[in-house]
Enzyme design. Structure first.
Site, PDB file in Angstrom:
ATOM      1  N   GLY A   1       0.785  -1.270   0.041  1.00  0.00           N
ATOM      2  CA  GLY A   1       0.016  -0.097   0.051  1.00  0.00           C
ATOM      3  C   GLY A   1       0.753   1.271   0.139  1.00  0.00           C
ATOM      4  O   GLY A   1       0.259   2.263  -0.604  1.00  0.00           O
TER       5      GLY A   1
ATOM      6  N   GLU B   1       4.054   3.918   5.855  1.00  0.00           N
ATOM      7  CA  GLU B   1       2.779   3.161   5.800  1.00  0.00           C
ATOM      8  C   GLU B   1       1.541   3.824   5.074  1.00  0.00           C
ATOM      9  O   GLU B   1       1.643   5.206   5.310  1.00  0.00           O
ATOM     10  CB  GLU B   1       2.203   2.674   7.144  1.00  0.00           C
ATOM     11  CG  GLU B   1       0.930   1.873   7.543  1.00  0.00           C
ATOM     12  CD  GLU B   1       0.935   0.452   6.738  1.00  0.00           C
ATOM     13  OE1 GLU B   1       1.197   0.479   5.489  1.00  0.00           O
ATOM     14  OE2 GLU B   1       0.712  -0.394   7.441  1.00  0.00           O
TER      15      GLU B   1
ATOM     16  N   ASP C   1      -4.800   1.697  11.069  1.00  0.00           N
ATOM     17  CA  ASP C   1      -6.372   1.608  11.261  1.00  0.00           C
ATOM     18  C   ASP C   1      -6.591   0.827  12.583  1.00  0.00           C
ATOM     19  O   ASP C   1      -6.557   1.819  13.532  1.00  0.00           O
ATOM     20  CB  ASP C   1      -6.856   0.484  10.211  1.00  0.00           C
ATOM     21  CG  ASP C   1      -8.484   0.168  10.434  1.00  0.00           C
ATOM     22  OD1 ASP C   1      -9.034   0.979  10.930  1.00  0.00           O
ATOM     23  OD2 ASP C   1      -8.930  -0.677   9.785  1.00  0.00           O
TER      24      ASP C   1
ATOM     25  N   LYS D   1      -6.583   6.754  10.557  1.00  0.00           N
ATOM     26  CA  LYS D   1      -8.010   6.115  10.782  1.00  0.00           C
ATOM     27  C   LYS D   1      -8.070   5.947  12.265  1.00  0.00           C
ATOM     28  O   LYS D   1      -7.813   4.781  12.739  1.00  0.00           O
ATOM     29  CB  LYS D   1      -8.590   5.049   9.752  1.00  0.00           C
ATOM     30  CG  LYS D   1      -9.846   4.634   9.579  1.00  0.00           C
ATOM     31  CD  LYS D   1     -10.061   3.462   9.142  1.00  0.00           C
ATOM     32  CE  LYS D   1     -10.052   3.327   7.532  1.00  0.00           C
ATOM     33  NZ  LYS D   1     -10.534   2.018   6.914  1.00  0.00           N
TER      34      LYS D   1
ATOM     35  N   PHE E   1     -14.013   2.787   4.027  1.00  0.00           N
ATOM     36  CA  PHE E   1     -12.908   2.037   3.508  1.00  0.00           C
ATOM     37  C   PHE E   1     -12.611   2.891   2.189  1.00  0.00           C
ATOM     38  O   PHE E   1     -13.400   3.234   1.275  1.00  0.00           O
ATOM     39  CB  PHE E   1     -13.455   0.514   2.879  1.00  0.00           C
ATOM     40  CG  PHE E   1     -12.380  -0.133   2.549  1.00  0.00           C
ATOM     41  CD1 PHE E   1     -11.686  -0.846   3.533  1.00  0.00           C
ATOM     42  CD2 PHE E   1     -11.853  -0.427   1.277  1.00  0.00           C
ATOM     43  CE1 PHE E   1     -10.520  -1.760   3.266  1.00  0.00           C
ATOM     44  CE2 PHE E   1     -10.727  -1.235   0.935  1.00  0.00           C
ATOM     45  CZ  PHE E   1     -10.254  -2.087   2.092  1.00  0.00           C
ATOM     46  N   VAL E   2     -11.537   3.284   2.145  1.00  0.00           N
ATOM     47  CA  VAL E   2     -10.787   4.141   1.162  1.00  0.00           C
ATOM     48  C   VAL E   2      -9.853   3.429   0.140  1.00  0.00           C
ATOM     49  O   VAL E   2      -9.091   2.458   0.532  1.00  0.00           O
ATOM     50  CB  VAL E   2     -10.077   5.426   1.575  1.00  0.00           C
ATOM     51  CG1 VAL E   2     -10.786   6.187   2.194  1.00  0.00           C
ATOM     52  CG2 VAL E   2      -8.920   4.770   2.343  1.00  0.00           C
TER      53      VAL E   2
ATOM     54  N   ASP F   1      -5.642  -0.748  -1.584  1.00  0.00           N
ATOM     55  CA  ASP F   1      -6.487  -1.579  -2.619  1.00  0.00           C
ATOM     56  C   ASP F   1      -7.868  -1.944  -2.248  1.00  0.00           C
ATOM     57  O   ASP F   1      -8.177  -1.781  -0.949  1.00  0.00           O
ATOM     58  CB  ASP F   1      -5.656  -2.672  -2.768  1.00  0.00           C
ATOM     59  CG  ASP F   1      -5.552  -3.899  -1.836  1.00  0.00           C
ATOM     60  OD1 ASP F   1      -5.296  -2.908  -0.502  1.00  0.00           O
ATOM     61  OD2 ASP F   1      -6.018  -4.824  -1.679  1.00  0.00           O
TER      62      ASP F   1
ATOM     63  N   ARG G   1      -5.165  -0.084  -6.838  1.00  0.00           N
ATOM     64  CA  ARG G   1      -4.029   0.800  -6.285  1.00  0.00           C
ATOM     65  C   ARG G   1      -3.465   1.957  -6.969  1.00  0.00           C
ATOM     66  O   ARG G   1      -3.006   2.785  -6.588  1.00  0.00           O
ATOM     67  CB  ARG G   1      -2.917  -0.167  -6.075  1.00  0.00           C
ATOM     68  CG  ARG G   1      -3.236  -1.115  -4.957  1.00  0.00           C
ATOM     69  CD  ARG G   1      -1.594  -1.877  -4.609  1.00  0.00           C
ATOM     70  NE  ARG G   1      -1.801  -3.111  -4.018  1.00  0.00           N
ATOM     71  CZ  ARG G   1      -2.065  -3.579  -2.843  1.00  0.00           C
ATOM     72  NH1 ARG G   1      -2.140  -2.342  -1.892  1.00  0.00           N
ATOM     73  NH2 ARG G   1      -2.291  -4.705  -2.134  1.00  0.00           N
TER      74      ARG G   1
HETATM   75  P1  5GP Z   1      -4.157  -2.050  10.678  1.00  0.00           P
HETATM   76  O1  5GP Z   1      -3.086  -3.097  11.074  1.00  0.00           O
HETATM   77  O2  5GP Z   1      -3.589  -0.612  11.181  1.00  0.00           O
HETATM   78  O3  5GP Z   1      -5.365  -2.494  11.087  1.00  0.00           O
HETATM   79  O4  5GP Z   1      -4.110  -2.053   9.364  1.00  0.00           O
HETATM   80  C1  5GP Z   1      -3.148  -1.530   8.410  1.00  0.00           C
HETATM   81  C2  5GP Z   1      -3.318  -2.010   7.146  1.00  0.00           C
HETATM   82  O5  5GP Z   1      -4.739  -2.332   6.782  1.00  0.00           O
HETATM   83  C3  5GP Z   1      -3.113  -0.776   5.955  1.00  0.00           C
HETATM   84  O6  5GP Z   1      -1.775  -0.964   5.794  1.00  0.00           O
HETATM   85  C4  5GP Z   1      -3.887  -1.071   4.653  1.00  0.00           C
HETATM   86  O7  5GP Z   1      -3.473  -2.375   3.836  1.00  0.00           O
HETATM   87  C5  5GP Z   1      -5.176  -1.782   5.492  1.00  0.00           C
HETATM   88  N1  5GP Z   1      -6.372  -0.775   5.570  1.00  0.00           N
HETATM   89  C6  5GP Z   1      -6.893  -0.338   6.785  1.00  0.00           C
HETATM   90  N2  5GP Z   1      -7.906   0.527   6.474  1.00  0.00           N
HETATM   91  C7  5GP Z   1      -7.918   0.366   4.958  1.00  0.00           C
HETATM   92  C8  5GP Z   1      -8.928   1.097   4.012  1.00  0.00           C
HETATM   93  O8  5GP Z   1      -9.728   2.034   4.453  1.00  0.00           O
HETATM   94  N3  5GP Z   1      -8.511   0.991   2.792  1.00  0.00           N
HETATM   95  C9  5GP Z   1      -7.642  -0.045   2.352  1.00  0.00           C
HETATM   96  N4  5GP Z   1      -7.403  -0.179   1.076  1.00  0.00           N
HETATM   97  N5  5GP Z   1      -6.841  -0.488   3.114  1.00  0.00           N
HETATM   98  C10 5GP Z   1      -7.039  -0.551   4.465  1.00  0.00           C
END
Ligand code: 5GP
Length: 189
Positions: A49, A104, A108, A136, A157-158, A164, A170
């Site tokens: 990403g 990164e 999230d 987020k 969700f973006v 992606d 992407r």
């Molecule tokens: P975390 O471990 O913080 O939950 O997630 C990080 C990863 O989740 C990001 O690198 C990404 O790949 C994915 N992710 C989290 N939210 C989104 C979103 O809104 N859109 C997309 N495409 N990926 C997300």
């Protein structure tokens, strides 16, 4: 995947234009140039990403940097974190005594960044900070320092600019919010 591949069928609205994204990179690059002055940071891109963000960001940083990548995954093709972070491919560079900056796309739950930060610290990095494009906060499961970020986003969700949807889209130049119908269609696949 929704059957009709037309982008208008999956994007509800644009959240950040190319210009917005450029402005974020310029601002972050300026800050990082100041904060890493005189250092030789190792920029660790989180695949896949962060690829576009990293390439734009480092070109706004006037520091002597090195770049490496790490592929970690907690999502697979799902739209929600599995809660388990796996290393898909590791760094080639030794991080011992290095100032590491993780780049990164989005934070999230915080699980991916926590995993990466702890791992790199355990390997002996001198400092480990992170720079994410989007922050987020609504789903955060753990307390984690996000030292640099471009913008906050809501709990949606973006996609685009590296982010992606089921490994597609992407390469959109902007960042958009996915239509709820697209998410439902994918969930029923
Ligand atoms: P975390 O471990 O913080 O939950 O997630 C990080 C990863 O989740 C990001 O690198 C990404 O790949 C994915 N992710 C989290 N939210 C989104 C979103 O809104 N859109 C997309 N495409 N990926 C997300």
């Amino acid at each position: 995947m929704p059957k009709n591949d037309n982008i208008d069928n999956i994007i509800d609205h644009k959240l950040f234009t190319e210009q917005d994204i450029h402005n974020m990179c310029v601002k972050l690059g300026k800050q990082l140039t100041e904060d890493y002055a005189g250092k030789k940071p190792l920029i660790v891109g989180a695949l896949k990403g962060a690829i576009f963000f990293l390439t734009d960001l480092v070109r706004e940083m006037n520091v002597k940097e090195q770049i490496d990548f790490m592929d970690v995954s907690s999502y697979g093709d799902s739209l929600e974190s599995s809660g388990q972070v796996k290393i898909i491919s590791d760094l080639a560079t030794d991080v011992k005594d290095r100032d590491v900056l993780i780049v990164e796309d989005i934070v999230d739950t915080g699980l991916t960044l926590k995993f990466m930060k702890e791992l790199l610290k355990k390997r002996g990095a001198k400092s480990v900070k992170c720079c994410v494009l989007l922050n987020k906060k609504a789903n955060r499961q753990i307390d984690i320092d996000v030292e640099y970020y471009g913008s906050k986003v809501g709990n949606e969700f973006v996609v685009g600019y590296g982010l992606d949807f089921m490994s597609f889209y992407r390469n959109l130049r902007y960042i958009g919010v996915l239509k709820p119908e697209a998410i439902k269609l994918a969930a029923n696949k």
